[in-house]
Enzyme design. Sequence first.
Site, PDB file in Angstrom:
ATOM      1  N   LYS A 172       0.685  -1.070   0.062  1.00 22.93           N
ATOM      2  CA  LYS A 172      -0.114  -0.048  -0.128  1.00 22.93           C
ATOM      3  C   LYS A 172       0.956   1.338   0.015  1.00 22.93           C
ATOM      4  CE  LYS A 172      -2.042   2.974   1.813  1.00 22.93           C
ATOM      5  NZ  LYS A 172      -1.557   4.456   1.641  1.00 22.93           N
ATOM      6  N   GLY A 196       5.919   4.714   8.587  1.00 22.56           N
ATOM      7  CA  GLY A 196       5.421   6.025   8.732  1.00 22.56           C
ATOM      8  C   GLY A 196       5.436   6.606  10.152  1.00 22.56           C
ATOM      9  N   SER A 197       4.397   7.271  10.347  1.00 18.55           N
ATOM     10  CA  SER A 197       4.459   7.930  11.408  1.00 18.55           C
ATOM     11  C   SER A 197       4.419   7.188  12.856  1.00 18.55           C
ATOM     12  CB  SER A 197       3.301   9.075  11.362  1.00 18.55           C
ATOM     13  OG  SER A 197       2.241   8.345  11.489  1.00 18.55           O
ATOM     14  N   THR A 198       4.842   7.710  14.009  1.00 14.68           N
ATOM     15  CA  THR A 198       4.679   7.059  15.259  1.00 14.68           C
ATOM     16  C   THR A 198       3.146   6.865  15.579  1.00 14.68           C
ATOM     17  OG1 THR A 198       6.848   7.737  15.927  1.00 14.68           O
ATOM     18  CG2 THR A 198       5.431   7.242  17.665  1.00 14.68           C
ATOM     19  N   GLY A 207       1.737   4.078  13.656  1.00 16.82           N
ATOM     20  CA  GLY A 207       2.516   2.931  14.131  1.00 16.82           C
ATOM     21  C   GLY A 207       1.890   2.360  15.536  1.00 16.82           C
ATOM     22  N   GLU A 214       8.755   0.928  11.294  1.00 21.07           N
ATOM     23  CA  GLU A 214       9.968   1.920  11.278  1.00 21.07           C
ATOM     24  C   GLU A 214       9.194   3.285  11.265  1.00 21.07           C
ATOM     25  OE1 GLU A 214      13.185   1.251  10.697  1.00 21.07           O
ATOM     26  OE2 GLU A 214      13.469  -0.561   9.596  1.00 21.07           O
ATOM     27  N   CYS A 249      13.224  10.431   7.866  1.00 20.15           N
ATOM     28  CA  CYS A 249      12.781  10.069   9.250  1.00 20.15           C
ATOM     29  C   CYS A 249      14.504  10.073  10.121  1.00 20.15           C
ATOM     30  CB  CYS A 249      12.409   8.681   9.431  1.00 20.15           C
ATOM     31  SG  CYS A 249      13.430   7.536   8.238  1.00 20.15           S
ATOM     32  N   GLU A 299       8.824  16.070  15.705  1.00 14.55           N
ATOM     33  CA  GLU A 299       9.477  15.658  14.387  1.00 14.55           C
ATOM     34  C   GLU A 299       8.796  16.833  13.597  1.00 14.55           C
ATOM     35  OE1 GLU A 299       8.258  12.072  12.380  1.00 14.55           O
ATOM     36  OE2 GLU A 299      10.266  11.768  11.674  1.00 14.55           O
TER      37      GLU A 299
HETATM   38  P1  NAP Z   1       1.789   8.037   8.133  1.00 11.94           P
HETATM   39  O1  NAP Z   1       0.783   9.118   7.931  1.00 11.94           O
HETATM   40  O2  NAP Z   1       1.983   7.259   9.106  1.00 11.94           O
HETATM   41  O3  NAP Z   1       1.410   7.263   6.817  1.00 11.94           O
HETATM   42  C1  NAP Z   1       2.390   6.086   6.322  1.00 11.94           C
HETATM   43  C2  NAP Z   1       1.591   5.161   5.454  1.00 11.94           C
HETATM   44  O4  NAP Z   1       0.378   4.461   6.370  1.00 11.94           O
HETATM   45  C3  NAP Z   1       0.933   5.722   4.314  1.00 11.94           C
HETATM   46  O5  NAP Z   1       0.832   4.693   3.267  1.00 11.94           O
HETATM   47  C4  NAP Z   1      -0.485   6.068   4.904  1.00 11.94           C
HETATM   48  O6  NAP Z   1      -1.542   5.973   3.868  1.00 11.94           O
HETATM   49  C5  NAP Z   1      -0.744   4.792   5.904  1.00 11.94           C
HETATM   50  N1  NAP Z   1      -1.761   4.867   6.946  1.00 11.94           N
HETATM   51  C6  NAP Z   1      -2.361   6.022   7.303  1.00 11.94           C
HETATM   52  N2  NAP Z   1      -3.054   5.737   8.273  1.00 11.94           N
HETATM   53  C7  NAP Z   1      -3.324   4.346   8.422  1.00 11.94           C
HETATM   54  C8  NAP Z   1      -3.936   3.381   9.285  1.00 11.94           C
HETATM   55  N3  NAP Z   1      -4.814   3.863  10.352  1.00 11.94           N
HETATM   56  N4  NAP Z   1      -3.698   2.138   9.135  1.00 11.94           N
HETATM   57  C9  NAP Z   1      -2.656   1.600   8.271  1.00 11.94           C
HETATM   58  N5  NAP Z   1      -1.863   2.565   7.425  1.00 11.94           N
HETATM   59  C10 NAP Z   1      -2.191   3.661   7.307  1.00 11.94           C
HETATM   60  O7  NAP Z   1       3.358   8.730   7.863  1.00 11.94           O
HETATM   61  P2  NAP Z   1       3.782   9.524   6.741  1.00 11.94           P
HETATM   62  O8  NAP Z   1       3.205  11.047   7.074  1.00 11.94           O
HETATM   63  O9  NAP Z   1       3.058   9.121   5.481  1.00 11.94           O
HETATM   64  O10 NAP Z   1       5.259   9.526   6.572  1.00 11.94           O
HETATM   65  C11 NAP Z   1       5.954  10.337   7.283  1.00 11.94           C
HETATM   66  C12 NAP Z   1       6.275   9.475   8.687  1.00 11.94           C
HETATM   67  O11 NAP Z   1       7.180   8.520   8.363  1.00 11.94           O
HETATM   68  C13 NAP Z   1       7.300  10.374   9.329  1.00 11.94           C
HETATM   69  O12 NAP Z   1       6.970  10.280  10.949  1.00 11.94           O
HETATM   70  C14 NAP Z   1       8.684   9.577   9.374  1.00 11.94           C
HETATM   71  O13 NAP Z   1       9.667   9.654  10.247  1.00 11.94           O
HETATM   72  C15 NAP Z   1       8.447   8.258   9.113  1.00 11.94           C
HETATM   73  N6  NAP Z   1       9.330   7.516   8.385  1.00 11.94           N
HETATM   74  C16 NAP Z   1       9.839   6.727   9.091  1.00 11.94           C
HETATM   75  C17 NAP Z   1      11.119   5.953   8.218  1.00 11.94           C
HETATM   76  C18 NAP Z   1      11.899   4.863   9.097  1.00 11.94           C
HETATM   77  O14 NAP Z   1      12.492   4.198   8.298  1.00 11.94           O
HETATM   78  N7  NAP Z   1      11.761   4.935  10.319  1.00 11.94           N
HETATM   79  C19 NAP Z   1      11.229   6.108   6.960  1.00 11.94           C
HETATM   80  C20 NAP Z   1      10.392   6.974   6.223  1.00 11.94           C
HETATM   81  C21 NAP Z   1       9.561   7.562   6.922  1.00 11.94           C
HETATM   82  P3  NAP Z   1      -1.738   7.689   3.357  1.00 11.94           P
HETATM   83  O15 NAP Z   1      -0.637   7.999   2.506  1.00 11.94           O
HETATM   84  O16 NAP Z   1      -2.983   7.654   2.638  1.00 11.94           O
HETATM   85  O17 NAP Z   1      -2.161   8.364   4.582  1.00 11.94           O
END
Ligand code: NAP
Length: 477
Positions: free
Chosen positions: A183, A235-237, A240, A257, A291, A388
């Site tokens: 996804k 994705g985001s904490t 997660g 992650e 991240c 962040e």
């Molecule tokens: P996000 O809002 O958590 O989204 C990540 C993914 O999860 C997207 O595909 C999102 O879909 C999906 N998603 C949203 N709500 C969900 C739910 N309830 N259940 C399952 N999936 C869901 O994060 P983001 O804003 O896209 O990314 C930024 C974050 O990612 C930052 O906090 C960053 O630090 C972290 N990150 C971490 C790493 C690492 O390796 N540690 C690497 C890269 C990024 P949608 O796009 O449609 O919302």
Amino acid sequence: MALAYAPSIETTPVRIRHRYDHFIGGRWVRSSGGETFPTVNPATEEELAQIAVGTAEDIDRAVAAARQAYEKYWRPMRPADRAKYVYRIARAITERSRELAVLETKDGGKPIKESRDFDVVQAAANFFYFAGWADKLRYALHGAQEPAPVGVVGSIVPWNFPLLMAAWKIAPAISCGNTVVLKPAETTPLTALLLAQICEEADLPPGVVNVVTGDGRTGAALVAHAGVDKIAFTGSTDVGKIIQKTLAGSRKRLTLELGGKAANIVFADAPLDQAIEGVVSGIYFNQGHVCCAGSRLLVQESVHDEVVEKLTARIETLRLGDPLDKNTDIGAINSLAQHAKISELIESGVAEGAVLHQQSCALPERGWFHRASFFTGVSQSHRIAREEIFGPVLSIMTFRTADEAIEKANNTPYGLSAGVWTDKGAKSMYVAQHLQAGVVWCSTFNQFDPSSPFGGYRESGFGREGGVAGLRPYLAV
Ligand code: NAP
Ligand code: MG
């Protein structure tokens, strides 16, 4: 007199369709709900394509296709043959690297030199690396004669490194004999869909890799699906934590992650010009949508003013603008929502009394941009020191002793990465050993290799991606 600036625009043609369907069981399939959403170019605000909204029914079909492929083709296949497919994908990424880079830059806003020299190169490297493991898995884990795959993997990735995060998930999963439902993030689905096309052209057995586009609800349906054996989430904490709660008590495996607030520590004895380059790439790479970004700069007190002076001069030289220009250093902010989040945190920094410094260039008339920025006079309680920002905004604080630097660096709920800059090897080792972070870079920053494990502590998540450690989540002993 300033010389006129001649842009050098990347012109590789890329075919973008008007509408994209899901890739399920080796076929392009309409969403069962018939709904679509637009993906836009954040540098121009223009719509690039309409994307299918994945429903629970679409997820169900994709999981069924992945299960069938797992039982019928992929798990029974000789590992050496499996490897050939993965190598084929790796080579196709290399062959189509220009196209992938342009698509990544258009859909996500990152500078073309980054998508070209980093994202796509690293994505291919991950497929090459894990392909090599496919027939050597018995050597991957101590004490496990023939580790088995886990089954169907649900992979959910964010928008900051769309192709690369898809590669980080798919390459180890399929090399170990699992099948995948991916996804992609809502704002950046296009390179994942081109990767699906590459899998199709590589003749990957149908259903080994499936891509279902959509929003958070689509991701949630994948997490909740009873037919999934493992969830790999980046994705985001906040999300997660939701996923962890959803899966509590289930038999599903999980790796997370998540976010970070990394400290980049500069000692007075460090070669400062070199350290400034590391600080700049640490926070301004990919507009700070990283991240593991070095978003807290801890500077030894005696060189604080010198570092601020050098950094002020350096950010003036960063070229902000058209992400397709090969000279651009700072591209577009990925989405309007992320732009607003960054603005809000910058405002909070000013309101809480920190001093804002920004490059002075003009912003393009269209698109979502933020200037390279940093704050001085930051205290550990400020929001800009704790939260962040995920944008080109650095918070500078000072320290006197190595132990004080360690204590400040560890004063965060996160624990993904950190950097140390000093001329003294022993000090570098001492600090690195005491930092609670999954990755510590010494006299460098943001270096990646598929053989090197990456992952976090605490609220940055658990599990490792990359290297031998990155195989473990995909193998049952
Ligand atoms: P996000 O809002 O958590 O989204 C990540 C993914 O999860 C997207 O595909 C999102 O879909 C999906 N998603 C949203 N709500 C969900 C739910 N309830 N259940 C399952 N999936 C869901 O994060 P983001 O804003 O896209 O990314 C930024 C974050 O990612 C930052 O906090 C960053 O630090 C972290 N990150 C971490 C790493 C690492 O390796 N540690 C690497 C890269 C990024 P949608 O796009 O449609 O919302
Ligand atoms: Mg987009």
